[in-house]
Design a protein around this motif. Structure first.
Motif, PDB file in Angstrom:
ATOM      1  N   SER A 129       0.853  -1.184   0.000  1.00  0.00           N
ATOM      2  CA  SER A 129       0.000   0.000   0.000  1.00  0.00           C
ATOM      3  C   SER A 129       0.888   1.232   0.000  1.00  0.00           C
ATOM      4  O   SER A 129       1.794   1.351   0.835  1.00  0.00           O
ATOM      5  CB  SER A 129      -0.883   0.011   1.251  1.00  0.00           C
ATOM      6  N   MET A 130       0.640   2.124  -0.941  1.00  0.00           N
ATOM      7  CA  MET A 130       1.469   3.325  -1.021  1.00  0.00           C
ATOM      8  C   MET A 130       0.877   4.494  -0.251  1.00  0.00           C
ATOM      9  O   MET A 130       1.529   5.531  -0.091  1.00  0.00           O
ATOM     10  CB  MET A 130       1.729   3.701  -2.484  1.00  0.00           C
ATOM     11  N   ASN A 131      -0.367   4.323   0.222  1.00  0.00           N
ATOM     12  CA  ASN A 131      -0.970   5.331   1.089  1.00  0.00           C
ATOM     13  C   ASN A 131      -2.358   4.855   1.510  1.00  0.00           C
ATOM     14  O   ASN A 131      -2.817   3.769   1.088  1.00  0.00           O
ATOM     15  CB  ASN A 131      -1.056   6.686   0.385  1.00  0.00           C
ATOM     16  N   VAL A 132      -3.031   5.642   2.311  1.00  0.00           N
ATOM     17  CA  VAL A 132      -4.369   5.271   2.792  1.00  0.00           C
ATOM     18  C   VAL A 132      -5.305   5.038   1.608  1.00  0.00           C
ATOM     19  O   VAL A 132      -5.304   5.798   0.646  1.00  0.00           O
ATOM     20  CB  VAL A 132      -4.919   6.381   3.707  1.00  0.00           C
ATOM     21  N   GLU A 133      -6.067   3.942   1.704  1.00  0.00           N
ATOM     22  CA  GLU A 133      -7.053   3.563   0.692  1.00  0.00           C
ATOM     23  C   GLU A 133      -6.424   3.189  -0.651  1.00  0.00           C
ATOM     24  O   GLU A 133      -7.149   3.063  -1.649  1.00  0.00           O
ATOM     25  CB  GLU A 133      -8.098   4.684   0.484  1.00  0.00           C
ATOM     26  N   VAL A 134      -5.114   2.990  -0.707  1.00  0.00           N
ATOM     27  CA  VAL A 134      -4.442   2.571  -1.940  1.00  0.00           C
ATOM     28  C   VAL A 134      -3.702   1.275  -1.675  1.00  0.00           C
ATOM     29  O   VAL A 134      -2.732   1.251  -0.905  1.00  0.00           O
ATOM     30  CB  VAL A 134      -3.444   3.639  -2.425  1.00  0.00           C
ATOM     31  N   THR A 135      -4.163   0.179  -2.284  1.00  0.00           N
ATOM     32  CA  THR A 135      -3.487  -1.114  -2.124  1.00  0.00           C
ATOM     33  C   THR A 135      -3.290  -1.757  -3.485  1.00  0.00           C
ATOM     34  O   THR A 135      -4.083  -1.523  -4.406  1.00  0.00           O
ATOM     35  CB  THR A 135      -4.287  -2.075  -1.226  1.00  0.00           C
TER      36      THR A 135
END
Lengths: 110, 116
Positions: free
Chosen positions: B49-55
């Motif tokens: 995951s590169m950030n919140v809500e991004v997987t």
């Protein structure tokens, strides 16, 4: 494709110098890491190379040649506590993804 | 103390019984990742995951799910575990990498999972 090769096992004597090689074939190279992992424990960061040349950190040094797809980790004045696996990992550009080799298990003998 | 924590550290379970392995970091890292480590195969990435809500899927995502609702947490979910998911699992985190920066990944202590 992505491929990283390193020797499976190496042995050395306390106080000696050992060189662990790593060759890689990856697309989008964005740096090479070396990690140390003692049995059953988490990997811990040792070194990072993104440009060609030698990086020295105390007893450990790491070398990179991007044109040859080659790196080595040099451990000097070996100690018994250096017995561990050493993982070579290549980072892929844009994704921060790390691709790990299978690791080299180093045994240091008195 | 800056760290990545995982729970549980050891788990023995049976085929088909849903389980979650938690991962939390206190370093405000954007990037988080799950790996499994098997003898002779090295560390293989499951999801990242590169950030919140991004997987995104890694190399071996089949049979796993993740979520990233908060920056600090990145749980790994096995909806229906099978014996081939018996492995040592590591969570890792790092700052988001710019092109010239050398942020290493920090690893959690590992979770040894056995599925019978």
């Amino acid at each position: 494709g992505q491929n990283i090769d390193q020797p499976t096992e190496m042995t050395a004597t306390e106080g000696a110098i050992v060189q662990i090689n790593c060759t890689y074939q990856t697309s989008g190279f964005n740096g090479l890491f070396w990690y140390q992992q003692h049995a059953g424990e988490a990997p811990t960061f040792l070194s990072y190379n993104v440009l060609d040349g030698l990086e020295e950190k105390g007893r450990f040094s790491s070398f990179l040649s991007r044109s040859k797809g080659y790196s080595y980790l040099l451990l000097k004045e070996l100690q018994m506590k250096d017995s561990a696996s050493y993982l070579c990992a290549v980072r892929v550009i844009d994704t921060d993804k790390l691709i790990f080799g299978t690791g080299t298990r180093l045994q240091v003998f008195p | 103390e800056a760290q990545v924590t995982q729970n549980p550290r050891y788990l023995i379970t049976v085929t088909g019984k849903k389980l979650t392995v938690t991962c939390s970091q206190n370093m405000n890292h954007e990037y988080m990742s799950w790996y499994r480590q098997d003898p002779g195969l090295g560390l293989r990435q499951i999801y990242y995951s590169m950030n919140v809500e991004v997987t995104d899927k890694g190399d071996v995502p089949e049979g796993y799910k993740v979520s990233r609702k908060e920056k600090r947490n990145f749980p790994l979910i096995l909806e229906s575990p099978s014996p081939n998911q018996t492995s040592l699992y590591f969570c890792a985190s790092s700052l988001k990498v710019g092109h010239d920066l050398s942020y290493e990944q920090y690893f959690g202590p590992g979770t040894r999972l056995t599925v019978t």
